[in-house]
Write a protein that holds these residues in place. Structure first.
Motif, mmCIF file in Angstrom:
data_model
loop_
_atom_site.group_PDB
_atom_site.id
_atom_site.type_symbol
_atom_site.label_atom_id
_atom_site.label_comp_id
_atom_site.label_asym_id
_atom_site.label_seq_id
_atom_site.Cartn_x
_atom_site.Cartn_y
_atom_site.Cartn_z
ATOM 1 N N GLN A 68 0.831 -1.210 0.000
ATOM 2 C CA GLN A 68 0.000 0.000 0.000
ATOM 3 C C GLN A 68 0.865 1.259 0.000
ATOM 4 O O GLN A 68 0.590 2.210 -0.736
ATOM 5 C CB GLN A 68 -0.940 0.007 1.214
ATOM 6 C CG GLN A 68 -1.991 -1.065 1.191
ATOM 7 C CD GLN A 68 -3.186 -0.709 0.331
ATOM 8 O OE1 GLN A 68 -3.213 0.283 -0.374
ATOM 9 N NE2 GLN A 68 -4.195 -1.547 0.378
ATOM 10 N N THR A 110 -1.803 0.181 -9.512
ATOM 11 C CA THR A 110 -2.630 -0.571 -8.565
ATOM 12 C C THR A 110 -2.890 -1.989 -9.064
ATOM 13 O O THR A 110 -2.780 -2.951 -8.298
ATOM 14 C CB THR A 110 -3.956 0.173 -8.322
ATOM 15 O OG1 THR A 110 -3.669 1.490 -7.857
ATOM 16 C CG2 THR A 110 -4.813 -0.541 -7.308
ATOM 17 N N SER A 139 -9.844 -2.271 -0.265
ATOM 18 C CA SER A 139 -9.199 -0.951 -0.329
ATOM 19 C C SER A 139 -8.694 -0.660 -1.739
ATOM 20 O O SER A 139 -8.862 0.448 -2.242
ATOM 21 C CB SER A 139 -8.067 -0.844 0.689
ATOM 22 O OG SER A 139 -6.994 -1.690 0.349
ATOM 23 N N ASN A 167 -5.041 4.505 0.231
ATOM 24 C CA ASN A 167 -3.886 3.614 0.303
ATOM 25 C C ASN A 167 -3.085 3.861 1.585
ATOM 26 O O ASN A 167 -2.678 2.916 2.265
ATOM 27 C CB ASN A 167 -2.964 3.791 -0.906
ATOM 28 C CG ASN A 167 -3.444 3.071 -2.128
ATOM 29 O OD1 ASN A 167 -3.537 3.660 -3.191
ATOM 30 N ND2 ASN A 167 -3.754 1.796 -2.015
ATOM 31 N N TYR A 170 -4.942 2.573 4.781
ATOM 32 C CA TYR A 170 -4.804 1.127 4.953
ATOM 33 C C TYR A 170 -3.394 0.791 5.441
ATOM 34 O O TYR A 170 -3.223 -0.054 6.330
ATOM 35 C CB TYR A 170 -5.099 0.405 3.645
ATOM 36 C CG TYR A 170 -5.040 -1.094 3.799
ATOM 37 C CD1 TYR A 170 -6.176 -1.802 4.151
ATOM 38 C CD2 TYR A 170 -3.856 -1.789 3.627
ATOM 39 C CE1 TYR A 170 -6.131 -3.177 4.319
ATOM 40 C CE2 TYR A 170 -3.797 -3.158 3.797
ATOM 41 C CZ TYR A 170 -4.930 -3.841 4.139
ATOM 42 O OH TYR A 170 -4.876 -5.195 4.308
#
Length: 184
Positions: A68, A110, A139, A167, A170
């Motif tokens: 993340q 991502t 997420s 991001n 998390y």
């Protein structure tokens, strides 16, 4: 969004004044997010070094934290570097295209970041007991949904920044659970 004095839309006379100021604020936000991502990753490295041995659960949380943080870091830095090219925007359309392209790059980062954990989950058959993995994927899917919405409709910086913050949030939650002592 820039408004003309009659309220009907774009005012090119004031574009350079507003564009420069708005871009500087957005660049500062990107720098801050990148700094926070590096800081979280660095602190997690320190925690892992000083922990005698990490349990499999904490090791996995460290891995997801790094994923993340890495996604937020690279999406921020790529956008920040790209914002320096070309010497600014000459129109509102250029500004919108920049955030569309930045969002598409972020979506790509991502998706690439999801490939490796997905392969790991399939190899280790962790999909049979989804728990922490669900939060990890949710997420990322929320981030991707925000970015797709930004590409198709909004075409501005704020949804991009919100996705980066998700991001980081998390990653921070992972860091918090990583440093907290295990119960039991």
């Amino acid at each position: 969004m820039w408004q003309s004095t009659d309220g009907r839309g774009f005012n090119s006379r004031r574009l350079h004044q507003k564009c420069y100021h708005i871009l500087m604020v957005e660049q500062q936000i990107l720098i801050t997010i990148a700094t926070l991502a590096v800081t979280l990753a660095g602190f997690s490295g320190v925690v892992s070094i000083f922990s005698k041995e990490l349990s499999a659960n904490k090791s996995y949380k460290l891995e997801t934290l790094l994923f993340q943080s890495g996604v937020a870091l690279f999406a921020s830095l790529i956008t920040l570097i790209a914002s320096q090219a070309g010497g600014g925007f000459v129109s509102e359309e250029d500004f919108r295209v920049f955030w569309v392209v930045s969002s598409c790059v972020y979506i790509s980062i991502t998706v690439l970041a999801l490939i490796f954990p997905t392969i790991d989950i399939i190899k280790k058959e962790r999909y049979k007991k989804l728990n922490y993995d669900i939060l990890f994927y949710v997420s990322f899917f929320v981030v991707i949904a925000l970015l797709v919405f930004n590409v198709l409709y909004i075409q501005d910086a704020y949804l991009f920044h919100i996705a980066l913050v998700i991001n980081l949030a998390y990653a921070f939650a992972s860091f918090y659970t990583l440093v907290m002592p295990s119960k039991g």
